[in-house]
Enzyme design. Structure first.
Site: not given
Length: 215
Positions: A61-62
């Protein structure tokens, strides 16, 4: 070697040594200067290839932070506005009550599409146009702006399709032109790694979770 470098190196060596992690990278910057650059473990357990500072690792999710940065750049450069309707660029998105959706709703996880439509299986996830077509046709879980829910799998496609329609360029190209090339970090950050980079990527391992009383 500084004290903090030694402490972090010992810690990640222990994580790998106990089997808690297969490979780890840690980089710490202070006032723009790299003060910790520590690695441990293997990038490919099958071959024993070690993790290096430049080994690309899938980061989950970065990627949403990077997609959001590109969305803000699209606004700053006049391609989009936070409160312009999504349908200005993506007319077919407006069905099932989504006509009021804006870029602001997408960025704040309030647009109402927190999950992939049922017809999108793992096999279809790599088909950009099929995914975006299904998202446009989907019925939202709530009216845009009425609630919030983490758009874990859909965020990148929603931002990316708006970016593609606004600029005529896919997200991976905008990432290179607007972020990695200007910052001098080409080869360190990708949306979809190029084929020539695949041999150098870290290979993920996932252990099965066993829950008592459940198959």
């Amino acid at each position: 070697m500084s004290d903090i470098q030694e402490q972090i190196q010992r810690h990640i060596d222990a994580l790998v040594g106990t089997g808690a992690e297969t490979g780890v990278q840690v980089a710490v910057y202070q006032d723009g200067a790299l003060i910790v650059d520590a690695v441990a473990g293997t990038a490919d357990p099958a071959t024993g290839r070690p993790v290096m500072s430049g080994t690309p690792i899938f980061s989950f999710s970065t990627g949403k932070n990077v997609a959001a940065t590109l969305a803000h750049l699209l606004v700053a450069r006049g391609f989009l506005d936070y409160d312009s309707p999504v349908t200005d660029l993506w007319p077919e998105f407006g069905v099932h009550g989504k006509a009021t959706a804006t870029l602001r709703h997408v960025l704040t996880h309030t647009v109402g599409l927190p999950a992939m439509p049922r017809e999108i299986t793992p096999g279809e996830l790599s088909d950009w146009f099929s995914v975006c077509e299904s998202l446009a046709a989907a019925e939202p879980r709530w009216r845009p702006g009425a609630a919030m829910g983490y758009h874990s799998y859909t965020f990148g496609h929603l931002i990316g399709e708006l970016a593609r329609r606004a600029t005529g360029r896919p997200m991976y190209q905008l990432l290179r032109e607007w972020i990695t090339a200007p910052l001098g970090i080409e080869g360190q950050l990708y949306f979809a790694a190029p084929k020539e980079s695949l041999p150098g990527l870290a290979r993920l391992e996932q252990q099965a979770w066993h829950r008592p009383g459940r198959r």
